[in-house]
Design a protein around this motif. Structure first.
Motif, short mmCIF file in Angstrom:
data_model
loop_
_atom_site.label_atom_id
_atom_site.label_comp_id
_atom_site.label_asym_id
_atom_site.label_seq_id
_atom_site.Cartn_x
_atom_site.Cartn_y
_atom_site.Cartn_z
N SER A 203 0.84 -1.19 0.00
CA SER A 203 0.00 0.00 0.00
C SER A 203 0.88 1.25 0.00
CB SER A 203 -0.89 0.01 1.24
OG SER A 203 -1.52 1.27 1.40
N ASP A 204 0.39 2.28 -0.64
CA ASP A 204 1.08 3.57 -0.60
C ASP A 204 0.25 4.58 0.18
OD1 ASP A 204 -0.96 3.84 -2.42
OD2 ASP A 204 0.24 4.84 -3.96
N THR B 196 3.41 -1.75 3.97
CA THR B 196 3.70 -0.37 3.57
C THR B 196 5.18 -0.12 3.85
OG1 THR B 196 3.12 0.47 5.76
CG2 THR B 196 1.39 0.48 4.07
#
Length: 239
Positions: free
Chosen positions: A58-59, A207
């Motif tokens: 995930s960003d 992340t």
């Protein structure tokens, strides 16, 4: 953007990941890259539950830190404007997180919809008289028309901030985010583990751990704001 390797597939961005997930239907391991909220995108049922043979990186940006950055640069900030495509699950989740971060500081979010890139400049123009700064979430539609938003910001002397440090290098004032090179490396390690036989169920969504603060002093000057020295001292500066 979709890639295939022996035993695994890779999709970059939310729309591509959703499309490939529907196509594969769990038949091949799927690793997504740069998906802000994989739960909202219905790629996984929970951040720590990689069901459906899907995992990835995930960003999701540190929203609260971006709000604090904007308050440092624009202390008079009361209303923040954002432009996004409500058809992108990625964007809807990001705007919801932004709205929550602003609410805790008694700040208002003013939204302007844009369903295609040709609508972005007009959407930005509608915000000029209502906000003290603009902030772009990781929305494919708005980011594709970044130059138009920057033009509005420079003309109206309203600073434009983003959720992506790469866009600071293109003319936005600042961002606190991840280095997307690290996002890619993290996803690459997940793919490597799958190709070595590790089940997707043992690979939670990740992340990147390292954040970076990037500022563009030239952009700030064009948009009528001054970067405090204390802020400049702890940031990476775009020449």
């Amino acid at each position: 953007r979709m890639l295939a390797a022996a035993g695994a597939s890779v999709a970059i961005g939310t729309p591509a990941a959703q499309a490939l997930a529907n196509t594969l239907n769990g038949s091949v391991p799927l690793v997504f890259v740069a998906v802000t909220d994989p739960v909202a995108a219905k790629l996984v049922s929970a951040w720590d539950k990689t069901d459906g043979n899907i995992t990835g990186t995930s960003d999701a940006v540190p929203v609260a830190k971006n709000v604090e950055l904007m308050l440092e640069v624009v202390p008079q900030l009361k209303s923040l404007g954002t432009i996004y495509n409500a058809g992108e699950a990625n964007s809807v989740a990001a705007v919801a997180a932004l709205k929550e971060a602003l609410r805790s500081r008694q700040l208002e979010l003013v939204e302007a919809p844009a369903t295609k890139t040709s609508e972005v400049q007009e959407a930005a123009a509608t915000l000029v008289d209502r906000v003290q700064a603009l902030y772009l979430v990781q929305d494919n539609t708005a980011v594709s028309a970044l130059a138009s938003v920057l033009e509005v910001g420079e003309t109206a002397k309203i600073p434009v901030f983003t959720a992506d440090t790469a866009l600071v290098k293109q003319g936005a004032v600042g961002a606190v985010s991840f280095d997307y090179y690290q996002v890619g490396r993290t996803a690459g390690r997940q793919v490597a583990a799958i190709l070595k036989g590790k089940p997707v169920s043992e690979l939670p969504v990740q992340t990147p751990e390292r954040e970076e603060l990037l500022l563009n002093s030239e952009a700030a000057a064009k948009m009528g704001v001054r970067l405090p020295e204390a802020l400049r001292a702890r940031a990476q500066l775009v020449p």
